[in-house]
Design a protein around this motif. Structure first.
Motif: not given
Length: 580
Positions: A18-25, A290-294, A237-240, A245-246
């Motif tokens: 639910t949390t990441f569904g809200v974050w998605f929006l 590549g923000c999620f994989c570098v 989909t996860t906090l890590d 990415i940030f």
């Protein structure tokens, strides 16, 4: 106990979904807010007379895009019935299956589609018909973007099946918008006065046309950077993974900006503000795929390369290709979108070449780039040529010179009571000369000249003289004090722009030398009778002199008469202080 643990795990998992569904929006909302950032960047980097037109185009990018994406685009892109991995078959579930429609996916993909469309606005700014731009915007959002994005982001798409990685759109959005910007700007042609023929060499040279507000441009960059955390991070989909990415989304643009600052400082003698703003965006574009994989090192290298690429690309496109891109959209989005997509094949911590993954991922990335570029270039070239041959792509010469706000939108000025920046380039031909008169009215009638001789008698036998002084702004207070000391009781002061023999101090704007630069000056007008003119001149020279170019000039004129409105006194008496 095991049952309680399983129940707790299920509960936390549901809460996490639910949390990441809200974050998605929320991320989708941040991406929508990036429309404001693009509008501010493009407005600031162009001239004030086109500000309203720029705002209108960015507004309509999203609004027109919403209509056509809703009708057809989303179905072509994300349909569950996907033909041969190439194109979706629209089901129109948005209208026919309201209760089970995937609203989150629709909203998220809609805001990304609008971003791809708006990139082109800045590159084609200041000379494109608004009607033509609306047609372009509808077509790219209706067909061009949805089809190529479906190849990558629909799980049935052929590039997705091959393992092509473009997490948030370096290729699907930025490269597509950038190549479209290049094609559109090239077909449209440059702004009037942008390229002129050098009389000595016969070669075409670029002229700098600075934007009217670097402040608006900077505001837009900061808004875009802020929105980019949603642009890149919304699908986490996860906090890590979100935190990673940030971090990468912060490192790459920061490094790119520092590198550009140093590079332009060494190259031009001063750090280039507008190029550094472009560098921040270039770093953001490059890290998007590549923000999620570098890792941090990969993000640093990606950003450093972007910092060099943006300067080289902007100057090459302007100085060598002679494609007029007022905001640097091609360098930021096309060049660095391509670089960012390639970088995934090099710096992916699992499959990248430099991390032991071999050439497989890099090969897939290159194949995807070639396919997306081929599709976009072919379709958008056809679209722009079709628009050019039908409704027309470019405004008239007169409309471009006056600015698009008034002829296209009936807007005298986007800034109400504020005076726009002084226009420095009006309607030059390729040789740099003013265009010949083409009207039917004779010149003497079109521009009447009346010569009058004064019949007003001098009010006294005391000579009246006007002394006009052009000086540096920094010297005004000293001059005012000195004039007061010698008994000058009044002066008129005006802020002006101008240059002398040295043609202003040579500077560079986005790598292009600015000739005949108009510098801010102060003009002081003094009419004297009692104070000797020679005293005024010598005092002014003593105060203003530094021995360098730009100290100023002094002009002396005879004055026939002066009338004091309150008392009716004339001549010498009108200039005297009544308290003396």
């Amino acid at each position: 106990m095991d049952n309680i643990t399983d129940l707790l795990r299920d509960t936390l998992g549901a809460a996490n979904d639910t949390t990441f569904g809200v974050w998605f929006l929320i991320g989708a909302a941040l991406v929508f807010f990036m429309q404001c950032g693009f509008a501010m960047v493009e407005t600031g980097f162009t001239r004030a007379k086109n500000a309203g037109n720029i705002i209108m185009k960015n507004l309509m990018d999203f609004c027109i895009g919403t209509v056509v994406f809703m009708v057809l685009g989303f179905g072509l892109m994300m349909s569950e019935n996907y033909l041969f991995g190439l194109i979706g078959v629209p089901s129109f579930d948005l209208f026919t299956d309201w209760s089970s429609f995937d609203w989150s996916s629709f909203v998220f993909n809609l805001v990304f589609c609008a971003t791809a469309a708006t990139i082109v606005s800045g590159a084609m700014a200041e000379r494109t018909k608004f009607s033509a731009y609306c047609i372009y915007s509808a077509i790219i959002s209706l067909v061009v973007y949805p089809i190529e994005a479906g190849w990558v982001w629909n799980s049935q798409g052929w590039l997705a099946q091959l393992g092509f990685i473009d997490f948030a759109g370096s290729a699907c959005i930025h490269m597509v918008g950038g190549i479209t910007a290049l094609i559109g700007a090239a077909i449209l042609g440059p702004r009037l006065g942008k390229y002129v023929t050098d009389k000595k060499t016969g070669k075409k040279i670029a002229k700098a046309i600075p934007g009217h507000s670097i402040t608006l441009g900077a505001l837009g960059v900061f808004i875009l950077w802020f929105g980019w955390y949603g642009f890149n991070g919304a699908a986490a989909t996860t906090l890590d993974s979100l935190a990673q990415i940030f971090v990468t989304t912060t490192i790459a643009p920061a490094v790119a900006t520092v590198v550009t600052m140093i590079f332009t400082w060494l190259k031009n003698g001063k750090p280039d503000v507008s190029m550094c703003l472009n560098a921040s965006l270039a770093g953001l574009v490059a890290i998007t795929a590549g923000c999620f994989c570098v890792d941090a090192l990969g993000a640093t290298i990606i950003g450093a390369v972007s910092g060099i690429l943006i300067v080289v690309a902007v100057e090459f496109i302007d100085l060598k290709m002679h494609v007029d891109d007022p905001v640097g959209a091609v360098g930021v989005h096309f060049v660095n979108g391509t670089w960012g997509t390639i970088a995934v094949g090099l710096f992916n911590t699992e499959t990248g070449l430099f991390y032991g993954g071999g050439f497989g991922q890099l090969g897939v990335q290159l194949l995807g780039i070639a396919a997306i570029l081929a599709w976009t270039a072919a379709t958008m070239t056809g679209v722009f040529f079709l628009i050019k041959k039908t409704v027309g792509l470019r405004v008239t010469r007169e409309e471009e010179i006056s600015g698009l706000d008034l002829p296209e939108h009936g807007l005298p000025s986007a800034y109400a009571d504020f005076i726009p920046a002084v226009e420095t380039i009006y309607g030059l031909d390729e040789a740099g000369a003013a265009p010949a008169v083409t009207g039917s009215t004779p010149v003497d009638e079109a521009v009447p000249v009346q010569v009058k001789t004064s019949s007003v008698p001098t009010a006294s036998d005391v000579k009246l003289t006007k002394v006009e002084i052009i000086l540096k702004q920094s010297k005004f207070e000293a001059l005012k004090s000195a004039m007061n000391d010698i008994g000058v009781t009044g002066m008129t002061v005006t802020q002006v722009l101008g240059c002398g023999i040295q043609k202003g101090k040579p500077e560079y704007y986005r790598g292009v030398a600015m000739d005949m630069q108009l510098l801010p000056k102060v003009q002081v007008e003094i009419v004297v009778s009692k104070v000797p003119v020679r005293t005024v001149i010598d005092t002014a020279k003593k105060v203003l002199y530094t021995g360098h170019y730009g100290d100023g000039k002094i002009f002396v004129y005879d004055v026939e008469n002066v009338i004091k409105v309150r008392t009716g006194e004339e001549g010498y008496d009108a200039l005297q202080d009544e308290h003396e």
